[in-house]
Design a protein around this motif. Structure first.
Motif, PDB file in Angstrom:
ATOM      1  N   ILE A 162      -0.061  54.138 -43.068  1.00 34.40           N
ATOM      2  CA  ILE A 162      -0.992  53.139 -42.584  1.00 34.40           C
ATOM      3  C   ILE A 162      -2.256  53.256 -43.431  1.00 34.40           C
ATOM      4  O   ILE A 162      -2.689  54.355 -43.745  1.00 34.40           O
ATOM      5  N   LYS A 163      -2.802  52.105 -43.827  1.00 31.76           N
ATOM      6  CA  LYS A 163      -4.018  52.080 -44.633  1.00 31.76           C
ATOM      7  C   LYS A 163      -4.945  51.027 -44.033  1.00 31.76           C
ATOM      8  O   LYS A 163      -4.569  49.862 -43.896  1.00 31.76           O
ATOM      9  N   ILE A 164      -6.151  51.465 -43.655  1.00 32.76           N
ATOM     10  CA  ILE A 164      -7.127  50.518 -43.080  1.00 32.76           C
ATOM     11  C   ILE A 164      -8.506  50.829 -43.646  1.00 32.76           C
ATOM     12  O   ILE A 164      -8.776  51.931 -44.112  1.00 32.76           O
ATOM     13  N   LEU A 221      -3.691  50.473 -32.669  1.00 36.71           N
ATOM     14  CA  LEU A 221      -2.646  50.073 -33.618  1.00 36.71           C
ATOM     15  C   LEU A 221      -1.337  50.798 -33.327  1.00 36.71           C
ATOM     16  O   LEU A 221      -0.260  50.213 -33.455  1.00 36.71           O
ATOM     17  N   SER A 222      -1.436  52.054 -32.904  1.00 42.81           N
ATOM     18  CA  SER A 222      -0.244  52.813 -32.548  1.00 42.81           C
ATOM     19  C   SER A 222       0.510  52.154 -31.398  1.00 42.81           C
ATOM     20  O   SER A 222       1.739  52.043 -31.427  1.00 42.81           O
ATOM     21  N   TRP A 273       1.953  48.676 -32.781  1.00 38.87           N
ATOM     22  CA  TRP A 273       3.030  48.767 -33.770  1.00 38.87           C
ATOM     23  C   TRP A 273       4.033  49.873 -33.474  1.00 38.87           C
ATOM     24  O   TRP A 273       4.954  50.114 -34.257  1.00 38.87           O
ATOM     25  N   LEU A 316      -7.060  53.461 -34.242  1.00 40.67           N
ATOM     26  CA  LEU A 316      -5.731  53.973 -34.579  1.00 40.67           C
ATOM     27  C   LEU A 316      -4.839  54.048 -33.342  1.00 40.67           C
ATOM     28  O   LEU A 316      -3.642  53.768 -33.420  1.00 40.67           O
ATOM     29  N   VAL A 339       2.491  58.046 -40.638  1.00 42.83           N
ATOM     30  CA  VAL A 339       2.919  57.723 -39.279  1.00 42.83           C
ATOM     31  C   VAL A 339       4.433  57.807 -39.157  1.00 42.83           C
ATOM     32  O   VAL A 339       5.151  57.684 -40.145  1.00 42.83           O
TER      33      VAL A 339
END
Length: 71
Positions: free
Chosen positions: A67-69, A33-34, A37, A30, A56
């Motif tokens: 956000i979905k992972i 990704l932060s 993005w 995370l 987020v």
């Protein structure tokens, strides 16, 4: 990071050892990704089941998003 027990159990039951590794690496992923993005994680959704879903704030636009992972 607090994750509900249902989510943890589901990920471990489905993905076995790779699910455990994924859960351990989730905070780092995370953060990556932060940075990529340009968002700030506000928190996790309370009723996670099979995917990580978080709220987020997009830094450049000052808007919120989801956000979905998953593994």
């Amino acid at each position: 990071m607090q994750l509900n027990q249902t989510f943890i159990s589901n990920i471990r039951d489905i993905y076995k050892e790779s699910g455990d590794l994924w859960l351990q690496n989730l905070p780092t992923r995370l953060q990556q990704l932060s940075a990529l993005w340009d968002f700030h994680l506000l928190g996790s959704m309370p009723s996670l089941t099979y995917h990580y879903v978080g709220l987020v704030k997009m830094k450049s636009m000052a808007k919120t998003a989801v956000i979905k992972i998953a593994p």
